[in-house]
Design a protein around this motif. Structure first.
Motif, mmCIF file in Angstrom:
data_model
loop_
_atom_site.group_PDB
_atom_site.id
_atom_site.type_symbol
_atom_site.label_atom_id
_atom_site.label_comp_id
_atom_site.label_asym_id
_atom_site.label_seq_id
_atom_site.Cartn_x
_atom_site.Cartn_y
_atom_site.Cartn_z
ATOM 1 N N GLN A 114 0.827 -1.208 0.000
ATOM 2 C CA GLN A 114 0.000 0.000 0.000
ATOM 3 C C GLN A 114 0.861 1.257 0.000
ATOM 4 O O GLN A 114 0.536 2.247 -0.640
ATOM 5 C CB GLN A 114 -0.915 -0.005 1.220
ATOM 6 N N ASP A 115 1.991 1.185 0.748
ATOM 7 C CA ASP A 115 2.882 2.346 0.786
ATOM 8 C C ASP A 115 3.478 2.612 -0.590
ATOM 9 O O ASP A 115 3.654 3.773 -0.978
ATOM 10 C CB ASP A 115 4.011 2.117 1.803
ATOM 11 N N TRP A 116 3.772 1.523 -1.315
ATOM 12 C CA TRP A 116 4.323 1.720 -2.652
ATOM 13 C C TRP A 116 3.295 2.361 -3.578
ATOM 14 O O TRP A 116 3.633 3.203 -4.410
ATOM 15 C CB TRP A 116 4.808 0.387 -3.228
ATOM 16 N N GLU A 117 2.041 1.965 -3.427
ATOM 17 C CA GLU A 117 0.992 2.584 -4.237
ATOM 18 C C GLU A 117 0.884 4.080 -3.937
ATOM 19 O O GLU A 117 0.754 4.902 -4.845
ATOM 20 C CB GLU A 117 -0.355 1.895 -3.981
ATOM 21 N N LEU A 118 0.975 4.400 -2.640
ATOM 22 C CA LEU A 118 0.925 5.816 -2.254
ATOM 23 C C LEU A 118 2.109 6.574 -2.839
ATOM 24 O O LEU A 118 1.963 7.678 -3.368
ATOM 25 C CB LEU A 118 0.941 5.954 -0.735
ATOM 26 N N ARG A 119 3.302 5.963 -2.734
ATOM 27 C CA ARG A 119 4.505 6.617 -3.259
ATOM 28 C C ARG A 119 4.359 6.863 -4.753
ATOM 29 O O ARG A 119 4.736 7.913 -5.264
ATOM 30 C CB ARG A 119 5.725 5.739 -3.004
ATOM 31 N N LEU A 120 3.803 5.875 -5.437
ATOM 32 C CA LEU A 120 3.610 6.006 -6.878
ATOM 33 C C LEU A 120 2.666 7.170 -7.182
ATOM 34 O O LEU A 120 2.961 8.035 -8.022
ATOM 35 C CB LEU A 120 3.033 4.697 -7.427
ATOM 36 N N PHE A 121 1.551 7.208 -6.483
ATOM 37 C CA PHE A 121 0.549 8.245 -6.720
ATOM 38 C C PHE A 121 1.137 9.636 -6.479
ATOM 39 O O PHE A 121 1.100 10.507 -7.349
ATOM 40 C CB PHE A 121 -0.657 7.999 -5.814
ATOM 41 N N PHE A 122 1.721 9.823 -5.296
ATOM 42 C CA PHE A 122 2.230 11.155 -4.975
ATOM 43 C C PHE A 122 3.493 11.479 -5.774
ATOM 44 O O PHE A 122 3.754 12.643 -6.085
ATOM 45 C CB PHE A 122 2.463 11.291 -3.468
ATOM 46 N N GLY A 123 4.266 10.443 -6.112
ATOM 47 C CA GLY A 123 5.460 10.673 -6.931
ATOM 48 C C GLY A 123 5.091 11.198 -8.310
ATOM 49 O O GLY A 123 5.667 12.188 -8.787
ATOM 50 N N VAL A 124 4.128 10.549 -8.942
ATOM 51 C CA VAL A 124 3.699 10.997 -10.264
ATOM 52 C C VAL A 124 3.124 12.408 -10.184
ATOM 53 O O VAL A 124 3.373 13.255 -11.046
ATOM 54 C CB VAL A 124 2.666 10.010 -10.853
#
Lengths: 523, 100
Positions: free
Chosen positions: A422-432
Motif C-alpha cells: 500500500q505504501d508503494w501505491e501511495l509513493r507512486l501516486f504522490f510521486g507521479v
C-alpha cells in the motif's frame, strides 16, 4: 454602492477561487471518483471473485469458519458480500470497522477457504483523500471544511457578480480564447448551481458538530454523547450503555448453540431489504447470552445512519432491539449527510452524481485556467506569480488525472506479494503527482497541458489491454464495466486534447486572413 | 473596498485586516451566534442544537461576504463586536457559574 459591491465580490471571487481552487479541484475530483469507491476496490483486488452467493449463505460459511477456529472469542465480526463488494471477510476480538485492518481474514464465499488478496489502498484511498487530503484525520477534515467554506464564498460571490445569469446560460462561444473559458466556466457553474451548493453545504453538514461545536458547548457543556443520548427515545436510552460488563458476563454464561446466522440475516433483510445487510457482529458466540447485531450497508434510503443496526438474541434468534426512527431535527442532518454520500438510488443515482461531480471539476478547472489566461494578456501582470499559477494549474488538473490513472496501472504492475504494498501505491501516486508539477514548471504551459492530458488519456485507453495481459482473476461484469468506463473517458479526453489545437489553428488562420491578431492566446 | 484601494500596493494592510476579520472574526461571531440561537430557540435542546448548528454555515458565509462588502472597516469591527453580547446570551448559565 452597487458598483463597489460588484467589485469587492469580484475581487473576492477571484482570490478565493484561485487560492483555494487547487485544493477544491483535488477534493472534487477524488470525491467524484469516490462515488465508485467500492467498484474500484473490487477491480483493484483481482484475487476476489464474485460468487454471486446470497449474504445469508455467506454468513453461514463465515460462521462455520469462525466456529472451527475461534470458538472461544468474545466477538466475531463478519463483513458480508454485497452487490458492490464480492468480499467475505471476518475478524475476531474487539470490534473493527469494515475490512482493511490487519486482523481481517478474507474467505472464499463458496469453499470457505482463506484467500489472500493483494494489499491495495483501493478506491478507499479516493474516499479518504476526499475528506482528509491524506493529512492526519482531524487536520485534514478541518482543511477540507475550510476549502468548503471558500467554495461557498466563491459560489455566492460568483452569483452576485453574475449579472446576466439567465442569458449567459445559453451562451457558448467556442475557440475564442478567454471568452470561451469564461463561457465554459459560467455554463458549468450556472447549469449545476443547485448541485454545487448542495454538495458543498451537505459536505459541511456531515461534520457539523466538529466544525461548529458552539451549540453543544452552550447547551450540553460540550458533551456530545449527552446530545446524542437526548436524541434517542426513552427505550433506546435505557439500553444505550451496552458494551461494558459484556465481557465479564461471557465467562459465567453457560454454553448454548448459536443460531445459524443466515436466519438472522434473513430476518434483518425483511426489515432493511434484500441484499442490504453489510455486516454482522456476534458477541459471546456459543454462549447463552450471545447477541448478534446486523448492520445495513449505507444506502437503503437517503438518511445516513452510520453504525445503526438490529440487535438479535443469538440463541433464540429473537429481535431484541430494532432501530428507531430519528427525530425530525436529526433526520434533517442525516438526510443532508445522505445526500452527500449518494448511497441511495443505485447505479443511476451514482452516475448522476458522478457526472455532476465531473461538471463541478470542470467549473473549478476552467476558473483556474481563466485566471491564467486573463493575466497573460495584462501588460503589468506579475510574471513570476503567473508562472507559479500556470504550473500549479497543470499539476493540479492534468497531473492529478494522470496520478489517478497511474494508481490503477500501479495496482496491476506492482508485484502482488510486495511487502508494504500500500505504501508503494501511495509513493507512486504522490510521486507521479509531484513529477507532473515539475514537468509543468519546466515545460511551456500549453505543451505541459497537452502532454500530461494525452498521457492520462493514453493510459486510460490502454488500461483494458494491461488488465487482459495481467489478468489473474476472472473478468466479471463489474471489472469489465469499470474498464469500459475508464477507457471511454480516456477516449473522450484524448479526443478533446487532439481536437483543441486544430480548432485553435483554424481560428488563428481565420483571424490572420481578416488581418487582425487572434484575441487571446489560448491555453 | 474601492477600486483604487484594491489595486494600489497600500491596499495590502486593508486586505489583510478584512481577511483576518472575515475568517477569525467571522468564526467567533458565528460561534457566539450559534450558541445564542440554540439557547433562544423555543425547542427541545437536541432540536435547538441541531438546527442552530446546521444554520451556522450559512451565518458564517453571509458574515464573511459582508465583511468584504461593508463600506468601512469600522462597521466590520462593530459587527465583530456583536460577538460579545451574543456569547453572553449563549453561554449565560456558564457565565453565571463563573461570576458566582
Amino acid at each position: 454602492m452597487k458598483g463597489s459591491l460588484t467589485q469587492s465580490m469580484s475581487w473576492l471571487h477571484t482570490w478565493c477561487g484561485l487560492l483555494l481552487g487547487w485544493m477544491l479541484f483535488a477534493i472534487f475530483l477524488t470525491g467524484t471518483l469516490a462515488v465508485f469507491d467500492k467498484e474500484i476496490n473490487w477491480w483493484m483486488q483481482p484475487e476476489l471473485t464474485d460468487q454471486a452467493l446470497s449474504p445469508a449463505a455467506a454468513a453461514n460459511v463465515a460462521q462455520r469458519w469462525l466456529a472451527e477456529r475461534h470458538p472461544g472469542e468474545t466477538n466475531w465480526n463478519i463483513s458480508l458480500p454485497t452487490a458492490r463488494a464480492p468480499d467475505l471477510a471476518v475478524s475476531v476480538g474487539e470490534r473493527r470497522r469494515g475490512g482493511g485492518g490487519s486482523g481481517v481474514i478474507h474467505l472464499d464465499p463458496l469453499s470457505g477457504e482463506k484467500i489472500e488478496p493483494r494489499e491495495t489502498i483501493g478506491g478507499n484511498f479516493f474516499f479518504h483523500f476526499h475528506y482528509t487530503l491524506h493529512l492526519p484525520r482531524t487536520l485534514g477534515v478541518w482543511a477540507v471544511g475550510f476549502a468548503a467554506m471558500a467554495m461557498l464564498v466563491a459560489l455566492i460571490s460568483g452569483i452576485i457578480i453574475h449579472k446576466k445569469i439567465f442569458k449567459e446560460f445559453f451562451t457558448f462561444r467556442p475557440a475564442k480564447g478567454q471568452r470561451s473559458w469564461l463561457d465554459a466556466h459560467n455554463a458549468s457553474a450556472v447549469l449545476l448551481l443547485p448541485f454545487h451548493l448542495m454538495i458543498t453545504y451537505t459536505g459541511l453538514a456531515i461534520f457539523f458538530l466538529l466544525y461548529m461545536p458552539a451549540a453543544v458547548n452552550a447547551l450540553y457543556d460540550g458533551d456530545r454523547q449527552a446530545y446524542f443520548r437526548d436524541g434517542q427515545s426513552g427505550q433506546a436510552a435505557e439500553q444505550a450503555p451496552r458494551g461494558e460488563g459484556r465481557a465479564s458476563k461471557a465467562v459465567s454464561a453457560p454454553a448454548a448453540p448459536l443460531r445459524p446466522l443466515s436466519e438472522i440475516v434473513s430476518q434483518a433483510e425483511a426489515h432493511y431489504g434484500q441484499g442490504m445487510i453489510g455486516s454482522l457482529a456476534v458477541s459471546n458466540p456459543g454462549r447463552a447470552n450471545a447477541q448478534v447485531t446486523a448492520r445495513p450497508v449505507l444506502g437503503n434510503r437517503i438518511e445516513l445512519t452510520k453504525g445503526e443496526g438490529m440487535l438479535f438474541d443469538g440463541v433464540s434468534g429473537k429481535l431484541i432491539q430494532a432501530p428507531e426512527p430519528s427525530r425530525t431535527s436529526q433526520l434533517t442532518q442525516r438526510v443532508l449527510a445522505g445526500l452527500h454520500f449518494a448511497q441511495f438510488g443505485g447505479y443511476p443515482m451514482r452516475w448522476l452524481y458522478f457526472i455532476c461531480g465531473l461538471i463541478s471539476c470542470a467549473m473549478i478547472g476552467t476558473g483556474l485556467v481563466l485566471y491564467a489566461v486573463k493575466q497573460r494578456k495584462q501588460a503589468k501582470a506579475n510574471l513570476h506569480f503567473l508562472r507559479v499559477v500556470e504550473s500549479l494549474n497543470v499539476a493540479v488538473v492534468a497531473g492529478l488525472l494522470l496520478a489517478c490513472i497511474t494508481l490503477l496501472w500501479g495496482n496491476r504492475l506492482l508485484p502482488a506479494e510486495l511487502a508494504a504494498r500500500q505504501d508503494w501505491e501511495l509513493r507512486l501516486f504522490f510521486g507521479v503527482w509531484a513529477l507532473s508539477w515539475l514537468h509543468g514548471w519546466l515545460r511551456k504551459p500549453l505543451s505541459a497541458w497537452r502532454e500530461q492530458l494525452m498521457a492520462a488519456a493514453l493510459l486510460a485507453i490502454s488500461l483494458p489491454v494491461l488488465d487482459l495481459w495481467s489478468a489473474q482473476g476472472t473478468l466479471d461484469v463489474m471489472r469489465l464495466s469499470l474498464l469500459a468506463s475508464v477507457a471511454s473517458m480516456g477516449l473522450l479526453l484524448g479526443w478533446t486534447v487532439w481536437k483543441v489545437p486544430t480548432v485553435i489553428a483554424a481560428r488563428n488562420a481565420r483571424s490572420a486572413r481578416l488581418g487582425r491578431p487572434a484575441a487571446g492566446a489560448s491555453s | 473596498m474601492t477600486r483604487s484601494a484594491i489595486q494600489s500596493r497600500s491596499a495590502w494592510p486593508a486586505i489583510a485586516a478584512r481577511t483576518a476579520l472575515a475568517l477569525l472574526g467571522g468564526y467567533a461571531f458565528t460561534y457566539a451566534f450559534t450558541a445564542a440561537l440554540a439557547r433562544l430557540l423555543p425547542l427541545d435542546p437536541v432540536d435547538a442544537v441541531t438546527a442552530a448548528s446546521l444554520l451556522s454555515f450559512v451565518v458564517y458565509l453571509v458574515f464573511m461576504l459582508w465583511v468584504f462588502a461593508a463600506a468601512s472597516l469600522r462597521r466590520v469591527l462593530v459587527g465583530v463586536g456583536l460577538t460579545v453580547p451574543l456569547a453572553a446570551i449563549g453561554f449565560w448559565p456558564q457565565l453565571m457559574e463563573v461570576l458566582r
